[in-house]
Write an enzyme that holds these catalytic residues in place. Structure first.
Site, short mmCIF file in Angstrom:
data_model
loop_
_atom_site.label_atom_id
_atom_site.label_comp_id
_atom_site.label_asym_id
_atom_site.label_seq_id
_atom_site.Cartn_x
_atom_site.Cartn_y
_atom_site.Cartn_z
N ASP A 143 0.82 -1.21 0.00
CA ASP A 143 0.00 0.00 0.00
C ASP A 143 0.86 1.26 0.00
O ASP A 143 2.08 1.21 0.19
CB ASP A 143 -0.96 -0.01 1.20
CG ASP A 143 -0.29 -0.51 2.49
OD1 ASP A 143 0.95 -0.49 2.57
OD2 ASP A 143 -1.02 -0.92 3.41
N ASN A 148 -6.89 -3.07 14.46
CA ASN A 148 -8.29 -3.37 14.12
C ASN A 148 -8.40 -4.57 13.17
O ASN A 148 -9.46 -4.83 12.61
CB ASN A 148 -8.97 -2.15 13.51
CG ASN A 148 -8.36 -1.73 12.18
OD1 ASN A 148 -7.45 -2.40 11.67
ND2 ASN A 148 -8.85 -0.66 11.60
N HIS A 151 -6.79 -4.97 10.33
CA HIS A 151 -6.64 -4.74 8.89
C HIS A 151 -5.41 -5.45 8.33
O HIS A 151 -4.39 -5.61 8.99
CB HIS A 151 -6.66 -3.24 8.52
CG HIS A 151 -5.48 -2.44 8.96
ND1 HIS A 151 -5.52 -1.07 9.10
CD2 HIS A 151 -4.22 -2.79 9.28
CE1 HIS A 151 -4.35 -0.63 9.48
NE2 HIS A 151 -3.54 -1.65 9.60
N GLU A 207 -9.39 -1.91 5.60
CA GLU A 207 -10.02 -1.60 6.88
C GLU A 207 -11.26 -2.48 7.09
O GLU A 207 -11.74 -3.10 6.13
CB GLU A 207 -10.39 -0.11 6.91
CG GLU A 207 -9.18 0.83 6.78
CD GLU A 207 -8.31 0.91 8.04
OE1 GLU A 207 -8.17 -0.10 8.74
OE2 GLU A 207 -7.76 2.00 8.29
P1 PGA Z 1 2.61 -1.98 12.67
O1 PGA Z 1 1.42 -1.82 11.62
O2 PGA Z 1 3.56 -2.97 12.10
O3 PGA Z 1 3.22 -0.61 12.75
O4 PGA Z 1 1.99 -2.44 13.95
C1 PGA Z 1 0.83 -2.96 11.09
C2 PGA Z 1 -0.37 -2.59 10.28
O5 PGA Z 1 -1.04 -1.58 10.59
O6 PGA Z 1 -0.69 -3.31 9.32
#
Ligand code: PGA
Length: 267
Positions: free
Chosen positions: A67, A136, A138, A143
Protein backbone atom coordinates in the site's frame (compact mmCIF):
# COMPACT_ATOMS: atom_id res chain seq x y z
CA UNK A 1 -2.74 -21.86 8.44
CA UNK A 2 0.24 -22.60 10.64
CA UNK A 3 1.26 -20.66 13.70
CA UNK A 4 4.84 -20.44 14.94
CA UNK A 5 5.27 -19.04 18.43
CA UNK A 6 8.78 -17.67 18.93
CA UNK A 7 10.37 -17.14 22.35
CA UNK A 8 11.24 -13.51 21.57
CA UNK A 9 10.61 -10.74 19.05
CA UNK A 10 14.17 -11.16 17.87
CA UNK A 11 13.65 -14.85 17.08
CA UNK A 12 10.41 -14.01 15.26
CA UNK A 13 12.30 -11.47 13.14
CA UNK A 14 15.18 -13.88 12.49
CA UNK A 15 12.83 -16.65 11.39
CA UNK A 16 10.85 -14.36 9.09
CA UNK A 17 14.03 -13.00 7.51
CA UNK A 18 15.41 -16.52 7.06
CA UNK A 19 12.25 -17.71 5.32
CA UNK A 20 12.49 -14.75 2.94
CA UNK A 21 16.23 -15.35 2.41
CA UNK A 22 15.65 -19.04 1.66
CA UNK A 23 12.91 -18.14 -0.82
CA UNK A 24 15.28 -15.81 -2.65
CA UNK A 25 18.07 -18.42 -2.62
CA UNK A 26 15.73 -21.07 -4.04
CA UNK A 27 14.29 -18.68 -6.63
CA UNK A 28 16.66 -15.80 -7.46
CA UNK A 29 13.92 -14.10 -9.50
CA UNK A 30 11.37 -14.33 -6.70
CA UNK A 31 8.57 -11.80 -6.49
CA UNK A 32 8.28 -10.57 -2.92
CA UNK A 33 5.30 -8.76 -1.46
CA UNK A 34 6.44 -6.33 1.22
CA UNK A 35 4.84 -4.42 4.08
CA UNK A 36 5.65 -1.23 5.95
CA UNK A 37 5.02 -0.39 9.60
CA UNK A 38 6.99 -0.96 12.78
CA UNK A 39 6.66 -4.75 12.73
CA UNK A 40 8.86 -5.63 9.71
CA UNK A 41 11.69 -3.23 10.59
CA UNK A 42 13.69 -5.92 12.40
CA UNK A 43 13.19 -8.30 9.48
CA UNK A 44 14.48 -5.73 7.01
CA UNK A 45 17.46 -4.97 9.16
CA UNK A 46 18.30 -8.70 9.27
CA UNK A 47 17.94 -9.00 5.48
CA UNK A 48 20.35 -6.07 5.11
CA UNK A 49 22.77 -7.88 7.38
CA UNK A 50 22.41 -11.16 5.44
CA UNK A 51 23.11 -9.29 2.21
CA UNK A 52 26.19 -7.61 3.65
CA UNK A 53 27.63 -10.59 5.50
CA UNK A 54 26.63 -13.54 3.35
CA UNK A 55 26.11 -11.93 -0.06
CA UNK A 56 22.39 -12.76 -0.15
CA UNK A 57 21.60 -11.60 -3.67
CA UNK A 58 18.49 -9.58 -4.46
CA UNK A 59 19.60 -8.51 -7.96
CA UNK A 60 16.97 -10.66 -9.67
CA UNK A 61 14.20 -10.01 -7.14
CA UNK A 62 11.06 -7.97 -7.83
CA UNK A 63 9.08 -6.40 -5.00
CA UNK A 64 5.53 -5.10 -4.64
CA UNK A 65 4.47 -3.25 -1.53
CA UNK A 66 1.00 -3.63 -0.12
CA UNK A 67 0.00 0.00 0.00
CA UNK A 68 0.85 3.70 -0.15
CA UNK A 69 -0.74 6.86 1.22
CA UNK A 70 -2.65 9.08 -1.18
CA UNK A 71 -1.34 12.63 -1.53
CA UNK A 72 2.01 12.03 0.16
CA UNK A 73 4.92 12.54 -2.25
CA UNK A 74 7.71 9.98 -2.26
CA UNK A 75 10.05 12.75 -1.01
CA UNK A 76 8.06 12.85 2.26
CA UNK A 77 9.90 10.79 4.90
CA UNK A 78 6.67 9.02 5.92
CA UNK A 79 5.67 7.98 2.41
CA UNK A 80 5.89 4.21 2.25
CA UNK A 81 8.35 4.55 -0.66
CA UNK A 82 10.69 6.58 1.57
CA UNK A 83 10.21 4.09 4.44
CA UNK A 84 11.11 1.18 2.17
CA UNK A 85 14.19 2.97 0.83
CA UNK A 86 15.33 3.70 4.36
CA UNK A 87 14.52 0.35 5.96
CA UNK A 88 15.39 -2.08 3.18
CA UNK A 89 16.07 -1.04 -0.41
CA UNK A 90 19.17 1.02 0.47
CA UNK A 91 20.61 -1.94 2.40
CA UNK A 92 20.32 -4.62 -0.29
CA UNK A 93 21.11 -4.89 -4.00
CA UNK A 94 17.55 -4.95 -5.34
CA UNK A 95 17.29 -2.95 -8.56
CA UNK A 96 15.28 0.22 -8.04
CA UNK A 97 13.27 -0.39 -11.22
CA UNK A 98 12.19 -3.75 -9.78
CA UNK A 99 10.71 -2.21 -6.62
CA UNK A 100 7.05 -1.29 -6.88
CA UNK A 101 4.66 0.68 -4.71
CA UNK A 102 1.34 2.15 -5.75
CA UNK A 103 1.65 5.78 -6.80
CA UNK A 104 -0.42 7.73 -4.31
CA UNK A 105 0.17 10.94 -6.29
CA UNK A 106 -1.34 9.60 -9.53
CA UNK A 107 -3.82 11.96 -11.22
CA UNK A 108 -6.13 9.05 -11.99
CA UNK A 109 -6.13 6.86 -8.90
CA UNK A 110 -8.48 4.20 -10.29
CA UNK A 111 -6.25 3.77 -13.34
CA UNK A 112 -3.25 3.54 -11.02
CA UNK A 113 -4.93 0.74 -9.03
CA UNK A 114 -5.66 -1.16 -12.22
CA UNK A 115 -2.08 -0.65 -13.41
CA UNK A 116 -0.75 -2.03 -10.13
CA UNK A 117 -2.85 -5.19 -10.35
CA UNK A 118 -1.66 -5.72 -13.92
CA UNK A 119 1.98 -5.18 -12.93
CA UNK A 120 1.70 -7.90 -10.28
CA UNK A 121 0.14 -10.28 -12.79
CA UNK A 122 2.76 -9.46 -15.43
CA UNK A 123 5.52 -10.21 -12.91
CA UNK A 124 3.98 -13.67 -12.49
CA UNK A 125 2.20 -13.10 -9.18
CA UNK A 126 3.66 -12.85 -5.69
CA UNK A 127 5.72 -15.79 -4.40
CA UNK A 128 5.92 -14.66 -0.78
CA UNK A 129 3.82 -11.89 0.74
CA UNK A 130 4.98 -10.44 4.06
CA UNK A 131 2.14 -9.01 6.14
CA UNK A 132 1.59 -7.13 9.37
CA UNK A 133 -1.73 -6.73 11.14
CA UNK A 134 -3.34 -3.53 12.39
CA UNK A 135 -4.89 -3.26 15.84
CA UNK A 136 -8.29 -3.37 14.12
CA UNK A 137 -7.32 -6.48 12.16
CA UNK A 138 -6.64 -4.74 8.89
CA UNK A 139 -4.54 -6.51 6.30
CA UNK A 140 -2.59 -3.91 4.33
CA UNK A 141 -5.03 -0.95 4.45
CA UNK A 142 -8.09 -3.17 4.07
CA UNK A 143 -10.02 -1.60 6.88
CA UNK A 144 -12.96 -3.35 8.59
CA UNK A 145 -15.77 -4.29 6.19
CA UNK A 146 -13.46 -4.39 3.17
CA UNK A 147 -14.72 -7.00 0.77
CA UNK A 148 -12.80 -10.21 1.23
CA UNK A 149 -12.75 -10.40 -2.58
CA UNK A 150 -11.42 -6.84 -3.03
CA UNK A 151 -8.67 -5.88 -5.46
CA UNK A 152 -6.22 -2.98 -5.39
CA UNK A 153 -8.23 0.22 -4.83
CA UNK A 154 -8.43 3.40 -2.78
CA UNK A 155 -9.59 3.08 0.81
CA UNK A 156 -10.50 5.60 3.53
CA UNK A 157 -8.49 5.06 6.70
CA UNK A 158 -10.30 4.60 10.01
CA UNK A 159 -9.70 7.11 12.82
CA UNK A 160 -8.04 4.25 14.77
CA UNK A 161 -5.55 3.57 11.97
CA UNK A 162 -4.80 7.27 11.63
CA UNK A 163 -4.21 7.55 15.37
CA UNK A 164 -1.97 4.47 15.26
CA UNK A 165 0.15 6.09 12.54
CA UNK A 166 0.09 9.61 13.99
CA UNK A 167 3.39 9.41 15.93
CA UNK A 168 5.28 9.08 12.65
CA UNK A 169 3.66 12.22 11.26
CA UNK A 170 3.81 14.36 14.41
CA UNK A 171 0.15 15.34 14.59
CA UNK A 172 -3.07 13.51 13.73
CA UNK A 173 -4.03 16.26 11.28
CA UNK A 174 -1.01 15.46 9.15
CA UNK A 175 -1.89 11.76 8.76
CA UNK A 176 -3.41 11.13 5.33
CA UNK A 177 -7.05 10.10 5.23
CA UNK A 178 -6.84 7.74 2.25
CA UNK A 179 -4.52 5.16 0.74
CA UNK A 180 -4.15 2.86 -2.21
CA UNK A 181 -4.05 -0.74 -1.00
CA UNK A 182 -3.87 -4.19 -2.50
CA UNK A 183 -7.22 -5.85 -1.91
CA UNK A 184 -7.82 -8.84 0.33
CA UNK A 185 -8.40 -10.86 -2.85
CA UNK A 186 -5.04 -9.68 -4.20
CA UNK A 187 -3.28 -10.82 -1.03
CA UNK A 188 -5.07 -14.18 -1.09
CA UNK A 189 -3.59 -14.89 -4.52
CA UNK A 190 -0.01 -14.81 -3.25
CA UNK A 191 1.58 -18.26 -3.24
CA UNK A 192 2.71 -17.94 0.38
CA UNK A 193 1.68 -15.41 3.01
CA UNK A 194 3.65 -14.76 6.17
CA UNK A 195 1.88 -12.70 8.80
CA UNK A 196 4.23 -11.36 11.45
CA UNK A 197 2.88 -9.92 14.71
CA UNK A 198 4.85 -8.98 17.79
CA UNK A 199 4.07 -7.45 21.17
CA UNK A 200 1.17 -7.73 23.60
CA UNK A 201 -0.89 -5.04 21.84
CA UNK A 202 -1.48 -7.55 19.01
CA UNK A 203 -2.59 -10.48 21.21
CA UNK A 204 -6.34 -9.88 21.02
CA UNK A 205 -6.45 -9.24 17.28
CA UNK A 206 -4.23 -12.25 16.54
CA UNK A 207 -6.69 -14.41 18.47
CA UNK A 208 -9.56 -13.03 16.36
CA UNK A 209 -7.72 -13.31 13.03
CA UNK A 210 -6.36 -16.82 13.60
CA UNK A 211 -8.94 -18.61 15.74
CA UNK A 212 -11.99 -16.37 15.37
CA UNK A 213 -14.64 -16.66 12.69
CA UNK A 214 -13.74 -15.37 9.25
CA UNK A 215 -15.28 -11.94 8.93
CA UNK A 216 -14.90 -8.75 6.93
CA UNK A 217 -14.82 -6.97 10.30
CA UNK A 218 -11.36 -8.48 10.83
CA UNK A 219 -9.97 -8.59 7.31
CA UNK A 220 -6.85 -10.53 8.35
CA UNK A 221 -9.15 -13.45 9.20
CA UNK A 222 -9.49 -13.96 5.43
CA UNK A 223 -6.03 -15.53 5.63
CA UNK A 224 -7.86 -18.62 6.89
CA UNK A 225 -8.77 -19.06 3.20
CA UNK A 226 -5.18 -18.65 2.02
CA UNK A 227 -3.65 -21.73 0.43
CA UNK A 228 -0.48 -21.37 2.48
CA UNK A 229 -0.31 -18.96 5.37
CA UNK A 230 2.29 -18.95 8.13
CA UNK A 231 1.60 -16.79 11.16
CA UNK A 232 4.73 -15.91 13.13
CA UNK A 233 4.27 -14.38 16.57
CA UNK A 234 6.35 -13.74 19.65
CA UNK A 235 5.06 -14.97 23.03
CA UNK A 236 3.18 -11.75 23.92
CA UNK A 237 1.38 -11.56 20.54
CA UNK A 238 0.48 -15.26 20.76
CA UNK A 239 -0.61 -15.06 24.39
CA UNK A 240 -4.38 -15.30 23.81
CA UNK A 241 -4.30 -18.17 21.32
CA UNK A 242 -6.22 -21.20 22.56
CA UNK A 243 -4.34 -23.92 20.68
CA UNK A 244 -0.78 -22.94 21.50
CA UNK A 245 0.16 -26.43 22.57
CA UNK A 246 -0.80 -27.83 19.16
CA UNK A 247 1.06 -25.08 17.27
CA UNK A 248 4.18 -25.72 19.32
CA UNK A 249 3.94 -29.45 18.69
CA UNK A 250 3.64 -28.96 14.93
CA UNK A 251 6.67 -26.67 14.80
CA UNK A 252 8.71 -29.04 16.98
CA UNK A 253 7.79 -32.17 15.02
CA UNK A 254 6.85 -31.51 11.41
CA UNK A 255 9.78 -32.17 9.06
CA UNK A 256 9.36 -28.96 7.05
CA UNK A 257 10.30 -26.89 10.10
CA UNK A 258 13.37 -28.95 11.07
CA UNK A 259 15.84 -26.55 9.38
CA UNK A 260 14.45 -23.65 11.43
CA UNK A 261 14.12 -25.17 14.89
CA UNK A 262 17.55 -24.18 16.16
CA UNK A 263 17.07 -20.63 14.94
CA UNK A 264 13.78 -20.32 16.81
CA UNK A 265 14.20 -22.59 19.83
CA UNK A 266 17.97 -22.97 20.19
CA UNK A 267 19.76 -21.45 23.12
P1 PGA B 1 2.61 -1.98 12.67
O1 PGA B 1 1.42 -1.82 11.62
O2 PGA B 1 3.56 -2.97 12.10
O3 PGA B 1 3.22 -0.61 12.75
O4 PGA B 1 1.99 -2.44 13.95
C1 PGA B 1 0.83 -2.96 11.09
C2 PGA B 1 -0.37 -2.59 10.28
O5 PGA B 1 -1.04 -1.58 10.59
O6 PGA B 1 -0.69 -3.31 9.32
Amino acid sequence: MEVIICPSTERANLLTAQLIADTVKAKPKAVLGLATGKTPEGVYSRLGQLHKETGLDFSGVTTFNLDEYIGVPTTHPQSFRACMERELFSKINVKKENTHLPNGMAADLDAECERYEKAIATAGGIDLQLLGIGLNGHLAFNEPLSSLASRTRTKALTPETRRQNAPAFGTLDEVPTRAITMGVGTVLESRWAILLATGSSKAEIILKAVEGPMSAVVTASALQMHRRCTVIVDEPAGEWLQMKEYYRWVFANEPEWAPYRDLVLGR
